[in-house]
Design a protein around this motif. Structure first.
Motif, short mmCIF file in Angstrom:
data_model
loop_
_atom_site.label_atom_id
_atom_site.label_comp_id
_atom_site.label_asym_id
_atom_site.label_seq_id
_atom_site.Cartn_x
_atom_site.Cartn_y
_atom_site.Cartn_z
N LEU A 132 43.15 77.61 -22.97
CA LEU A 132 42.07 77.29 -22.02
C LEU A 132 41.55 78.60 -21.46
CD1 LEU A 132 44.22 74.54 -20.53
CD2 LEU A 132 41.87 74.04 -21.22
N TYR A 133 40.48 78.55 -20.70
CA TYR A 133 39.96 79.80 -20.13
C TYR A 133 39.07 79.52 -18.93
CZ TYR A 133 36.36 78.25 -23.48
OH TYR A 133 35.48 77.50 -24.21
N GLY A 134 38.94 80.51 -18.05
CA GLY A 134 37.98 80.41 -16.95
C GLY A 134 36.61 80.19 -17.56
N ASP A 135 35.79 79.32 -16.94
CA ASP A 135 34.56 78.89 -17.61
C ASP A 135 33.54 78.40 -16.58
OD1 ASP A 135 32.99 78.33 -19.83
OD2 ASP A 135 34.13 76.56 -20.45
N ALA A 136 32.30 78.27 -17.03
CA ALA A 136 31.28 77.56 -16.24
C ALA A 136 31.42 76.08 -16.60
CB ALA A 136 29.89 78.08 -16.59
N VAL A 137 31.81 75.26 -15.62
CA VAL A 137 32.10 73.84 -15.89
C VAL A 137 31.16 72.93 -15.09
CG1 VAL A 137 34.53 74.38 -16.35
CG2 VAL A 137 33.85 73.59 -14.07
N HIS A 138 31.02 71.70 -15.55
CA HIS A 138 30.22 70.71 -14.81
C HIS A 138 30.82 70.51 -13.43
CE1 HIS A 138 27.64 69.16 -18.07
NE2 HIS A 138 28.65 69.52 -18.85
N ASP A 139 29.97 70.50 -12.40
CA ASP A 139 30.44 70.29 -11.03
C ASP A 139 29.64 69.15 -10.41
OD1 ASP A 139 31.93 72.17 -8.62
OD2 ASP A 139 30.38 70.73 -7.97
N ALA A 140 30.36 68.19 -9.80
CA ALA A 140 29.71 66.98 -9.29
C ALA A 140 28.76 67.28 -8.13
CB ALA A 140 30.77 65.98 -8.84
N ALA A 141 28.96 68.38 -7.43
CA ALA A 141 28.11 68.70 -6.29
C ALA A 141 27.16 69.87 -6.56
CB ALA A 141 28.98 69.02 -5.07
N LEU A 142 27.60 70.81 -7.38
CA LEU A 142 26.86 72.08 -7.52
C LEU A 142 26.13 72.20 -8.85
CD1 LEU A 142 29.78 74.36 -6.23
CD2 LEU A 142 27.84 73.51 -4.89
N SER A 143 26.16 71.14 -9.66
CA SER A 143 25.63 71.15 -11.02
C SER A 143 26.63 71.82 -11.97
CB SER A 143 24.25 71.81 -11.10
OG SER A 143 23.81 71.83 -12.43
N PHE A 144 26.89 73.11 -11.77
CA PHE A 144 27.95 73.81 -12.51
C PHE A 144 28.68 74.72 -11.52
CE2 PHE A 144 25.51 72.43 -16.08
CZ PHE A 144 26.46 72.25 -17.08
N SER A 145 29.92 75.07 -11.84
CA SER A 145 30.60 76.09 -11.04
C SER A 145 31.49 76.92 -11.95
CB SER A 145 31.43 75.46 -9.92
OG SER A 145 32.59 74.86 -10.44
N ILE A 146 31.83 78.12 -11.47
CA ILE A 146 32.75 78.97 -12.23
C ILE A 146 34.17 78.59 -11.84
CG2 ILE A 146 33.53 81.31 -12.70
CD1 ILE A 146 30.73 80.90 -13.72
N LEU A 147 34.89 78.04 -12.81
CA LEU A 147 36.29 77.66 -12.60
C LEU A 147 37.16 78.81 -13.08
CD1 LEU A 147 38.60 75.64 -12.07
CD2 LEU A 147 38.15 74.67 -14.34
N SER A 148 38.00 79.34 -12.21
CA SER A 148 38.83 80.49 -12.60
C SER A 148 40.06 80.03 -13.38
CB SER A 148 39.30 81.27 -11.37
OG SER A 148 40.30 80.54 -10.68
N GLY A 149 40.55 80.93 -14.21
CA GLY A 149 41.79 80.68 -14.92
C GLY A 149 42.95 80.52 -13.94
N ASP A 150 42.86 81.18 -12.80
CA ASP A 150 43.93 81.07 -11.80
C ASP A 150 44.01 79.65 -11.25
OD1 ASP A 150 44.29 83.78 -12.22
OD2 ASP A 150 43.14 84.38 -10.46
N GLN A 151 42.85 79.03 -10.99
CA GLN A 151 42.88 77.64 -10.52
C GLN A 151 43.36 76.69 -11.62
OE1 GLN A 151 40.20 73.96 -9.02
NE2 GLN A 151 39.26 75.93 -8.61
N ILE A 152 42.99 76.99 -12.87
CA ILE A 152 43.48 76.17 -13.99
C ILE A 152 45.00 76.24 -14.02
CG2 ILE A 152 43.55 75.96 -16.52
CD1 ILE A 152 40.65 77.09 -16.53
N MET A 153 45.55 77.44 -13.80
CA MET A 153 47.02 77.60 -13.79
C MET A 153 47.66 76.73 -12.70
SD MET A 153 48.36 79.78 -16.03
CE MET A 153 49.75 80.68 -15.32
N LEU A 154 47.05 76.68 -11.52
CA LEU A 154 47.60 75.85 -10.44
C LEU A 154 47.60 74.38 -10.86
CD1 LEU A 154 48.62 75.47 -7.53
CD2 LEU A 154 46.24 75.39 -6.79
N HIS A 155 46.51 73.96 -11.48
CA HIS A 155 46.43 72.58 -11.95
C HIS A 155 47.53 72.31 -12.99
CE1 HIS A 155 44.77 68.75 -13.19
NE2 HIS A 155 45.01 69.15 -14.42
#
Ligand code: ADP
Ligand code: IPE
Length: 254
Positions: A132-155
């Motif tokens: 997996l990787y940090g990416d620009a992902v669909h966001d329900a409020a912001l249209s898209f957001s930058i999701l960090s690899g660090d947050q993916i790791m927490l998940h």
């Protein structure tokens, strides 16, 4: 399960857009090839993601034509980097299998609100290393957001209880201050999750907050994992030793 984040600084030169550290990827492949553990790998945006996020102002709500162009370019750039990482792993004897983050995770106001965890789990169970990787992902409020690899790791840490988490970066761990700015910076060998918010760390100007953002994210791992290691990928053998359980860089515990 071992969860590994290959930081953008570890696998690319963040100062040179679209640069790759081939030797670092070879080191990563060698260490993963030699471990018997189940691994989920996640890598950062580094020189592929961050310069584009900055140039096209991909931050906050995505409303302008320029920001949408940025999202489109990041989508391509991150798939390119993921391909390069997976090619290096495959060449090095590791069966890497990329999961495009924006197709398996979404966010709401920048926080993961959906993830296809079953696909990640199945990929591991079938004998592959999901990438997996940090990416620009669909966001329900912001249209898209930058999701960090660090947050993916927490998940991932919360999804796979009992895991170990290892963060690879371009310095040998957490220091008392930024070791690139301060020659007197000392490596902190051991720290608790609760102390992380008090460590002096720079933001690097990255959209996802650099080392400061990383430490804030890791401070929240304490309820999910016993231990997090932060080590330098550039130090030959450091990852292999960490995978064997040795204490190499900074170890964070409860
Ligand atoms: P990555 O891309 O590997 O996820 P970052 O680039 O966000 O990581 O953070 C790594 C950088 O953080 C290092 O190159 C270092 O210069 C900087 N840094 C700032 N403060 C610290 C600190 N206290 N300890 C270690 N590194 C720090
Ligand atoms: C950022 O991911 C992803 C993009 C900029 C598209 P990370 O925040 O995990 O990246 P690094 O590790 O700092 O490079």
């Amino acid at each position: 399960m071992i969860l590994i984040k290959a930081g953008g600084s570890a696998i690319t030169d963040k100062k040179v857009p679209f640069s790759i550290k081939d030797e670092a990827l070879a080191e990563l492949a060698a260490a993963l090839r030699d471990t018997e553990e189940d691994v989920v790998l996640c890598h950062g945006g580094g020189s592929f993601g961050h310069p584009l996020a900055a140039r096209y102002d991909v931050c906050g709500a995505i409303t302008s034509k320029t920001q949408r162009e940025g999202v489109a370019r990041i989508n391509v750039a991150m798939r390119t980097l993921s391909n390069r990482v997976c090619e290096a792993l495959n060449e090095g004897g590791v069966n890497a299998f990329a999961l495009q983050t924006s197709a398996v995770m979404t966010t709401r106001e920048g926080i993961i609100d959906w993830s296809n965890d079953d696909l990640i789990r199945q990929t591991v169970q079938k004998g592959f290393v999901p990438v997996l990787y940090g990416d620009a992902v669909h966001d329900a409020a912001l249209s898209f957001s930058i999701l960090s690899g660090d947050q993916i790791m927490l998940h991932l840490a919360r999804t796979f209880p009992g895991s170990r988490a290892i963060f690879l970066t371009d310095v040998g761990g957490i220091y008392t201050t930024d070791p690139k700015e301060d020659a007197d910076a000392q490596r902190i060998d051991h720290v608790t999750f609760g102390r992380l918010p008090f460590i002096e760390a720079g933001g690097s100007g990255d959209v996802t907050g650099g080392m400061r953002g990383k430490l804030n994210e890791i401070a929240r791992f304490g309820d999910a994992v016993e231990m997090v290691d932060i080590i330098g990928l550039g130090e030959p053998g450091a990852l292999a030793r960490t995978l064997r359980g040795e204490h190499v860089g900074t170890r964070i515990t409860r």
